[in-house]
Design an enzyme around this catalytic site. Structure first.
Site, mmCIF file in Angstrom:
data_model
loop_
_atom_site.group_PDB
_atom_site.id
_atom_site.type_symbol
_atom_site.label_atom_id
_atom_site.label_comp_id
_atom_site.label_asym_id
_atom_site.label_seq_id
_atom_site.Cartn_x
_atom_site.Cartn_y
_atom_site.Cartn_z
ATOM 1 N N ARG A 251 -7.344 24.708 50.946
ATOM 2 C CA ARG A 251 -7.406 24.791 49.482
ATOM 3 C C ARG A 251 -8.272 25.974 49.057
ATOM 4 O O ARG A 251 -9.389 26.153 49.571
ATOM 5 C CB ARG A 251 -7.979 23.502 48.898
ATOM 6 C CG ARG A 251 -7.750 23.374 47.377
ATOM 7 C CD ARG A 251 -8.362 22.118 46.805
ATOM 8 N NE ARG A 251 -7.666 21.691 45.602
ATOM 9 C CZ ARG A 251 -8.183 20.900 44.669
ATOM 10 N NH1 ARG A 251 -9.418 20.442 44.798
ATOM 11 N NH2 ARG A 251 -7.484 20.559 43.607
ATOM 12 N N GLY B 65 -4.534 15.664 39.456
ATOM 13 C CA GLY B 65 -5.789 14.947 39.561
ATOM 14 C C GLY B 65 -5.970 13.982 38.406
ATOM 15 O O GLY B 65 -5.699 12.780 38.516
ATOM 16 N N TYR C 196 -17.884 25.329 47.013
ATOM 17 C CA TYR C 196 -18.512 24.652 48.142
ATOM 18 C C TYR C 196 -18.603 25.622 49.329
ATOM 19 O O TYR C 196 -18.234 26.795 49.227
ATOM 20 C CB TYR C 196 -17.761 23.362 48.454
ATOM 21 C CG TYR C 196 -17.819 22.384 47.294
ATOM 22 C CD1 TYR C 196 -19.042 21.887 46.846
ATOM 23 C CD2 TYR C 196 -16.672 22.010 46.599
ATOM 24 C CE1 TYR C 196 -19.118 21.030 45.755
ATOM 25 C CE2 TYR C 196 -16.742 21.149 45.508
ATOM 26 C CZ TYR C 196 -17.967 20.667 45.088
ATOM 27 O OH TYR C 196 -18.048 19.827 43.999
#
Length: 368
Positions: free
Chosen positions: A231, A321, A184
């Site tokens: 992160r 997750g 991203y």
């Protein structure tokens, strides 16, 4: 006696006392509707998982431009902040702590999500080279070539992060995590494979780090630095990422983070999300001697490998997750050696299906 005594030890940072070291990792769950306002489903989902030492919210977009996935939550309007406050109140009533992950999808978006169907943006005009992207109507489309951000545009996006952080604070989040991973926008600026700029945001490690540095500085004017995490994904191939110089670049980036006295560094050191194979895989051993504050590990850990990582001092916390998808009581299952529930259909993980495979998982009952 607990089966994971190291994982269930308390941990403190930034004035927070976490009841254990098991973290709900951020996952895109796409249940907020077109308004991107957290709703009753999200309240229930996070409340169910409040026994985690720390919850990191799903990726939460910082602006309209930042969007790149259908029905993901936002944190750039007062209405969205109000929705998140309901979530956070429920988590806090259960004794939990929750950070908001601040997210800009960058070149991983599609023009159908953009204001006036405009161009997606990135550091350079380099498209993701493999796979397809989901458009706003749910269809799969070829990846688009992003428009390289003009130098003067970057400060505006930095301000979007700051405004989003303020909304997160208004919503009573305990802190924020800056998403600089998984291909991203901020990760795209860090990596040489996606950033070929020639201005002060490209070229050298210092220049490629500059955007993230400015975002951290802006966010830390809202939250105390010890309530801010970052992160990173040095090994990941998701969204076409991976660079030959990651082996030297990411330890350097981690070292620079020390200047901010952050709450934690969240490293996706595991390879379960894909490995780019462009250099050797970086491990916790590469980051533990460098980063001075709390270190969180992630990606493909089991209870036993996480217990070992914390017990050996390689990590302070471990985020999970996929194990949390069907096991809202993951802490209790780990500690008591109860079996994990069967993993739901992967086709339902990240799509807007309401409560199905989202909030309809029951906690384990030993007598069942």
């Amino acid at each position: 006696m607990s089966k994971c005594p190291n994982l269930i030890k308390e941990l403190s940072f930034g004035g927070l006392s976490l009841k254990n070291r098991i973290v709900l990792a951020p996952m895109t769950r796409a249940r907020s509707g077109s308004s991107r306002i957290p709703n009753d489903l999200l309240v229930k989902y996070y409340e169910q998982r409040a026994s985690a030492g720390l919850i990191i919210s799903e990726g939460t977009i910082i602006s309209h431009q930042a969007a790149g996935w259908v029905d993901t939550a936002g944190i750039y309007t007062a209405e969205q902040a109000d929705g998140w406050k309901r979530v956070n109140d429920a988590v806090h009533k259960k004794g939990g702590a929750i950070f908001c992950q601040l997210w800009h999808t960058g070149r991983a978006s599609h023009s159908s999500f953009q204001p006036d169907q405009g161009s997606i943006v990135g550091p350079s005009a380099i498209a993701i080279s493999s796979g397809e992207v989901h458009a706003a109507d749910g269809s799969k489309q070829p990846h688009e070539v992003p428009r390289a951000l003009e130098t003067e545009e970057i400060s505006r996006i930095v301000n979007h992060y700051k405004v989003a952080a303020q909304f997160a604070k208004d919503a009573d989040f305990d802190g924020v995590e800056i998403h600089s991973a998984n291909g991203y926008l901020l990760d795209e600026f860090l990596q040489s494979s996606s950033n070929t700029r020639t201005d002060q945001y490209g070229g050298s490690l210092e220049n490629r780090f500059r955007f993230l540095k400015e975002v951290i500085e802006a966010v830390c004017t809202v939250f105390d630095s010890k309530r801010v995490g970052v992160r990173l994904s040095p090994n990941g191939a998701f969204n076409g990422m991976g660079s030959e110089d990651n082996e030297t670049a990411f330890p350097w980036f981690a070292e620079q983070l020390n200047q901010f006295d952050l709450g934690y560094l969240h490293v996706m050191d595991g390879l379960a999300f894909g490995f780019h194979e462009k250099c050797r895989a970086l491990t916790l051993d590469d980051f533990r001697p460098i980063f001075k504050n709390t270190l969180m590990a992630n990606c493909g850990y089991t209870r036993d490998t996480a217990e070992a990582a914390v017990g050996e001092g390689k990590a302070d916390m471990v985020s999970f997750g996929r194990p949390y998808l069907a096991n809202p009581d993951l802490v209790e299952r780990f500690s008591n050696d109860w079996p994990l529930a069967e993993m739901p259909d992967p086709g339902t993980w990240y799509v807007p299906l309401g409560e199905k495979n989202f909030t309809d998982f029951e906690p384990y009952s030993p007598s069942a």
